[in-house]
Each structure stands twice: as structure tokens, then as C-alpha cells.
Design an enzyme around this catalytic site. Structure first.
Site, PDB file in Angstrom:
ATOM      1  N   LYS A 127      32.294  45.112  35.887  1.00  9.50           N
ATOM      2  CA  LYS A 127      32.723  43.873  36.554  1.00  9.50           C
ATOM      3  C   LYS A 127      34.199  43.997  36.885  1.00  9.50           C
ATOM      4  O   LYS A 127      34.936  44.718  36.206  1.00  9.50           O
ATOM      5  CB  LYS A 127      32.507  42.667  35.624  1.00  9.50           C
ATOM      6  CG  LYS A 127      32.488  41.333  36.336  1.00  9.50           C
ATOM      7  CD  LYS A 127      31.155  41.056  37.016  1.00  9.50           C
ATOM      8  CE  LYS A 127      31.202  39.835  37.891  1.00  9.50           C
ATOM      9  NZ  LYS A 127      29.866  39.497  38.428  1.00  9.50           N
ATOM     10  N   ASP A 167      31.142  38.143  44.099  1.00  8.93           N
ATOM     11  CA  ASP A 167      30.874  37.187  43.017  1.00  8.93           C
ATOM     12  C   ASP A 167      31.640  35.924  43.423  1.00  8.93           C
ATOM     13  O   ASP A 167      31.932  35.739  44.618  1.00  8.93           O
ATOM     14  CB  ASP A 167      31.349  37.740  41.658  1.00  8.93           C
ATOM     15  CG  ASP A 167      30.868  36.887  40.474  1.00  8.93           C
ATOM     16  OD1 ASP A 167      29.670  36.914  40.178  1.00  8.93           O
ATOM     17  OD2 ASP A 167      31.684  36.173  39.859  1.00  8.93           O
TER      18      ASP A 167
END
Ligand code: NDP
Length: 448
Positions: A127, A167
Site C-alpha cells: 500500500k 484508492d
């Protein structure tokens, strides 16, 4: 948590990362599930599997300098957490939001390991992101920021190393700017280096819709198999109004549900007639305006300040699709009191631990985001496949594959819940099914 090995490793994480509350929350939830299988695997302790599982393989933190339209200089902080590559290259989105810090990055990267494992595609977990806030910035400012971010990130990524995506705060615009800068620096059109790209340069049809559609496909499986039911005639709340929320609302509506409430970080709208998605999409996708505008334009609808009270709206099914810990005990209790039958997560970790307990203890169906929102990353995996074979599949082909993947994820979670003696506990099933595969791969690859 009773098992001595789980307790020992959790205590180590707590001591080392005491200030990382989101990360600790995510680790604890997974460890509580592993309690059901740990006794069968003494080899995990002998090989330090859990100690390695909670430690990112690599964490990169960097400075992101950029100038605004008035020539003023700003410095943000960038991150990439490359958590686990046991089953494939690191894969996970990039988040631009002021709340981004190392704890948030690590919790998201950790969850991503299990999520990617559940998709059955060969993807490890990672991430990234920055505390940059794209809200209120001009396109030129966002472009300069993305270029600066990629000027550092490019050296850490690659289709066989680490493949970022979007995201919160990172959509097609941001991915386009980052891909452009990557191409310029490396002089390579390496399509599979980032996913969520625009359709003309290697993006996959149905990727935009995938997380929301996938959530509904998963939820439909759970409703059908565990309650012999469907979305038909159900009242639905979808929190958030970004990418995941919009396409969750669209698919719920197509499947016969009525979405009556949605939100953004400032407040929520309630429309007893069912939210008009054409108007909502126009407000959010084209005008990039606040959700309150909806109530100004649609007679009979209401806007309420503050997003937490959205859970007090009566509904049959709730889809939290905004952000972590958006639902607390009060919100969960309101859903129970109003007769809600199911909570299926679209966001990552949107229910805090107390909310999860209330929902589960009152017999509502519940699925964790790592299972029910995995359609996004699964379709990113399909985007990489199309880039690698230099082909583009039709919307229908991708959507059909997504549907099949979500059914399989549901089945994997359900089967694991049965094996653990808790049929229908999809949280337990998701954590166990996701972890078993990763642990097996880690065991096979030795101490690395
Ligand atoms: P977007 O940026 O498109 O939308 C986020 C939405 O949530 C916006 O409506 C935003 O409101 C709201 N929001 C953000 N932060 C908060 C907060 N702290 N409190 C209340 N509302 C908030 O993001 P996505 O739709 O892409 O992501 C939503 C969630 O889904 C995240 O948890 C993400 O990690 C997860 N997810 C996303 C995937 C994807 O494919 N995009 C895949 C899998 C999971 P505002 O506009 O006011 O900020």
C-alpha cells in the site's frame, strides 16, 4: 486471544508499534481468527511465520515537494509499504488524504495481503500514499504533485516488483498523471506497472465499477446462501459517495434494492424515493461538489450535517463504503435497533471492533472488506493480465470474470468458516482462508 504464540507475537507488535493504532487493530482482528487454526500448525512457530507476517518486507518513506499555482512551495510525505510478496509482486492502492500516516499505510498493506490471497490471483500485499489532500487543488497542482510523487516512487515499482493502483483521493486523473511521469522517467511503456489506468492507454473496462459491483456480487451470494434472500425490495444505505460507494449504489439498484442514504465526510443525504444516481454521479464525478448539493436539487430529499448519523436511517442492508472506523458501537446499535439484516463492507475496516461485535452478536450477516471489496484488486489483476497479453477484453467479459471471482471468494470464506466450526462467520473464514495460502507460500520459500 488464548494461544501463547499468538499472544507473544501480538505483544511484540504492541511494544514495537504502540502508536500505530489502526495497524494494531488490523493485526488483532486477524490473530483472533487464527486462534481457530493455529494448533494444527506448530510449524508456523518453528519458522517464525507470524513474526515475519506482521513485519513489512520493506517500507519506503520520502519527501514530496511541489509548488502550487501561486508558486508557493509545499512538502508532503510519501509512503510505500511493501508488506508481503510470498504469492506475487506487491499490489495495493495509493491513497492521498490528510489522514495518511504510517499506521494507516501498514494496516491497509496488511489487509491487502489477505485480500489479494483470497482473489486467487498471484498478488502480494502493499500500500502507498501521501498526506496530500487533492480536494480544492487545481488540475495543474494535482499533476505537479503526482509527478513529484512518482519521481521518487518509480524506482521502487515494476510489473514484477510492485504494482500500485488508486484508492481514496486517487482516481483515473491521478493514476494518469503518475503513469505519464513513470513513462517519461523510464522511457518504457510498461502498462502493467500501475492499474486503474484510462481505457485508451491500457486500462481495463469495468475496473472503475469493479469494487462496488464486486461487493454486490459477494453480498448477493451471502444473502442467497445464508438467508435464501436477495436485494429485491430491500432498503439500502451506502456510506461515502466516492468510487466504491457510487458503483455499489448502482449495482444494488440494478439488483432491485433501493438506496435511500449516502454520505461524504461532511454529512449525509436521505432520499425516501431512492437516490437518483444520475444526479449523484453528475455532482460527484463531473462537478466534484459536496453531497449537500443533491438535497438542493432533488425535491423530497434531505441533507444532514455530520456523516455518523447515516446509520440511524432505517434499512435492511448497510454497505459502509467510505473509510476506516466510520461505524462505531452507536452506529451498529442503531442498525440493529432498526431491524437491519446485513452489513457488508465496501471500505477497508469501516467497522471498529465494538461495532463488529454488536453486528455479529445480534445475528446480522457480516462480511469484512478484505473479502467483499476484493473485486477492485481482482480486476486490477485482470488489467495486468490484459496488459501482459496485449489484449483488451470487453466490459461483459471482465464483469463475468469478476462475478466468478467474487462467488469463489464467498465460497472460500464460507468453507473456511465451516472448517473452523463456525459456519457463516465470514470474517473468520476470510482471515483463515487468506492466511493459509500465504503461510504455505512463506513456508515453502524458507526464511526470507
Ligand atoms: P474515494 O476517494 O473515491 O471516496 C471516498 C469517500 O469516502 C468520499 O465520499 C469521502 O468523502 C468519504 N470519506 C473519506 N474519508 C472519510 C472519513 N474519514 N469519514 C467519512 N467519510 C470519508 O475513495 P474510494 O471510494 O476509492 O475508497 C473508499 C473505501 O474503499 C476506502 O476504504 C478504500 O480503501 C476502499 N477500497 C477502495 C477500492 C477501490 O477500488 N477504489 C478497492 C478496495 C477498497 P469526501 O469526498 O468528503 O472526502
Amino acid at each position: 486471544m488464548n494461544n501463547a504464540y499468538l499472544k507473544k507475537v501480538y505483544a511484540q507488535v504492541e511494544a514495537r508499534d504502540s502508536h500505530e493504532s489502526e495497524f494494531l487493530q488490523a493485526v488483532r482482528e486477524v490473530f483472533e481468527s487464527l486462534e481457530y487454526v493455529i494448533d494444527k500448525h506448530p510449524e508456523w512457530e518453528e519458522n517464525g511465520i507470524l513474526e515475519r507476517f506482521v513485519e513489512p518486507e520493506r517500507t519506503v518513506e520520502f519527501r514530496v515537494p511541489w509548488t502550487d499555482d501561486n508558486g508557493k512551495l509545499h512538502v508532503n510525505r510519501g509512503y510505500r509499504v511493501q508488506f508481503n510478496s510470498a504469492i506475487g509482486p506487491y499490489k495495493g492502492g495509493i491513497r492521498f488524504h490528510p489522514s495518511v500516516n504510517l499506521s494507516v499505510m501498514k494496516f491497509l498493506g496488511f489487509e491487502q495481503i489477505l485480500k489479494n490471497s483470497l482473489t486467487t490471483l498471484p498478488m502480494g500485499g502493499g500500500k502507498g500514499g501521501s498526506d496530500f489532500d487533492p480536494k480544492g487543488k487545481s488540475d495543474a497542482e494535482v499533476m505537479r504533485f503526482c509527478q513529484s510523487f512518482m519521481t521518487e516512487l518509480y524506482r521502487h515499482i515494476g510489473q514484477f516488483t510492485d504494482v500500485p493502483a488508486g484508492d481514496i483521493g486517487v482516481g483515473a486523473r491521478e493514476v494518469g498523471y503518475m503513469f505519464g511521469q513513470y513513462k517519461r522517467i523510464t522511457n518504457r511503456f510498461d502498462g502493467a506497472v500501475i492499474t486503474g489506468k484510462g481505457i485508451p492507454f491500457g486500462g481495463s473496462l469495468a475496473r472503475t465499477q469493479a469494487t462496488g459491483y464486486g461487493l454486490c456480487y459477494f453480498s448477493l451470494e451471502a444473502l442467497k446462501n445464508l438467508r435464501n434472500d436477495s436485494y429485491e425490495g430491500k432498503t439500502v444505505i451506502v456510506s461515502g459517495s466516492g468510487n466504491v460507494a457510487q458503483f455499489t449504489a448502482e449495482k444494488c439498484t440494478q439488483l432491485g434494492g433501493k438506496v435511500v442514504a449516502m454520505s461524504d465526510s461532511q454529512g449525509y443525504i436521505y432520499d425516501p424515493n431512492g437516490i437518483n444516481l444520475q444526479i449523484l454521479f453528475d455532482i460527484k464525478q463531473k462537478r466534484r461538489a459536496r453531497i449537500s448539493v443533491y438535497a438542493d436539487e432533488v425535491p423530497g430529499s434531505e441533507y444532514h450535517e455530520g456523516c455518523k448519523n447515516i446509520w440511524k436511517v432505517k434499512c435492511d442492508i448497510a454497505h459502509p463504503c467510505a473509510s476506516q472506523n466510520e461505524m462505531d458501537a452507536e452506529g451498529a446499535q442503531a442498525l440493529v435497533d432498526n431491524g437491519c439484516m446485513a452489513v457488508f463492507e465496501g471500505a477497508n475496516m469501516p467497522l471498529n471492533p465494538e461495532a463488529i461485535d454488536i453486528v455479529k452478536n445480534n445475528g446480522l450477516l457480516y462480511s469484512p472488506g478484505k473479502a467483499s471489496n476484493a473485486g477492485g484488486v481482482a480486476t486490477s489483476g485482470l488489467e495486468m493480465t490484459q496488459n501482459s497479453i496485449r489484449m483488451s477484453w470487453s466490459f461483459e467479459e471482465v464483469d463475468e470474470k469478476l462475478h466468478g471471482i467474487m462467488k469463489n471468494i464467498y465460497k472460500a470464506c464460507y468453507d473456511a468458516s465451516v472448517e473452523c466450526g463456525k459456519p457463516g462467520d465470514l470474517m473468520l473464514g476470510a482471515n483463515v482462508a487468506g492466511f493459509l495460502k500465504v503461510a504455505q507460500a512463506m513456508m515453502a520459500q524458507g526464511v526470507v
